[in-house]
Motif scaffolding. Structure first.
Motif, PDB file in Angstrom:
ATOM      1  N   ARG A   1      33.316  65.070  93.711  1.00 34.87           N
ATOM      2  CA  ARG A   1      32.240  64.879  92.739  1.00 34.87           C
ATOM      3  C   ARG A   1      32.465  65.744  91.500  1.00 34.87           C
ATOM      4  O   ARG A   1      32.271  65.287  90.377  1.00 34.87           O
ATOM      5  N   LEU A   2      32.881  66.998  91.718  1.00 37.77           N
ATOM      6  CA  LEU A   2      33.137  67.896  90.585  1.00 37.77           C
ATOM      7  C   LEU A   2      34.265  67.363  89.715  1.00 37.77           C
ATOM      8  O   LEU A   2      34.175  67.377  88.492  1.00 37.77           O
ATOM      9  N   GLN A   3      35.311  66.903  90.362  1.00 36.84           N
ATOM     10  CA  GLN A   3      36.451  66.351  89.624  1.00 36.84           C
ATOM     11  C   GLN A   3      36.029  65.117  88.834  1.00 36.84           C
ATOM     12  O   GLN A   3      36.364  64.976  87.666  1.00 36.84           O
TER      13      GLN A   3
ATOM     14  N   THR B   1      33.003  64.272  87.811  1.00 37.69           N
ATOM     15  CA  THR B   1      32.092  64.660  86.736  1.00 37.69           C
ATOM     16  C   THR B   1      32.866  65.239  85.562  1.00 37.69           C
ATOM     17  O   THR B   1      32.593  64.914  84.404  1.00 37.69           O
ATOM     18  N   ALA B   2      33.854  66.068  85.847  1.00 39.82           N
ATOM     19  CA  ALA B   2      34.671  66.674  84.794  1.00 39.82           C
ATOM     20  C   ALA B   2      35.444  65.622  84.002  1.00 39.82           C
ATOM     21  O   ALA B   2      35.738  65.804  82.826  1.00 39.82           O
TER      22      ALA B   2
ATOM     23  N   LYS C   1      30.290  59.000  85.822  1.00 40.12           N
ATOM     24  CA  LYS C   1      28.887  59.156  86.202  1.00 40.12           C
ATOM     25  C   LYS C   1      28.633  58.796  87.645  1.00 40.12           C
ATOM     26  O   LYS C   1      27.821  59.388  88.320  1.00 40.12           O
TER      27      LYS C   1
END
Length: 85
Positions: free
Chosen positions: A2-4, A6-7, A11
């Motif tokens: 999820r972090l990857q 989002t970066a 969305k």
């Protein structure tokens, strides 16, 4: 994951047994050349139903299959190569 995602300006990333879909922000931080290549050369798998969406078709029966698909898509679209696993 999820972090990857989002970066990278993603969305939403959903993957199920029959494929998945990805929704991007207005200006995603992705390798656009790879994105276009995926849609043009692998149109049986990747389609773009809307300007900021990518649809993935395929057979992903297990959680592991779906996780692998998500990893593969993110690593292909990442501008800076991300270590796989």
């Amino acid at each position: 994951l999820r972090l990857q995602a989002t970066a990278m300006g993603i969305k939403k990333l959903e993957v199920g047994p029959l494929g998945g879909r990805i929704e991007f922000n207005e200006k995603p931080d992705i390798k656009m050349s790879e994105f276009i290549q995926m849609i043009q050369q692998e149109s049986h798998t990747f389609q773009m139903p809307a300007p900021n969406r990518l649809r993935v078709k395929g057979d992903y029966p297990t959680y592991e299959d779906r996780l692998e698909l998500a990893h593969e898509i993110l690593s292909r679209l990442a501008i800076n190569e991300v270590a796989h696993h």
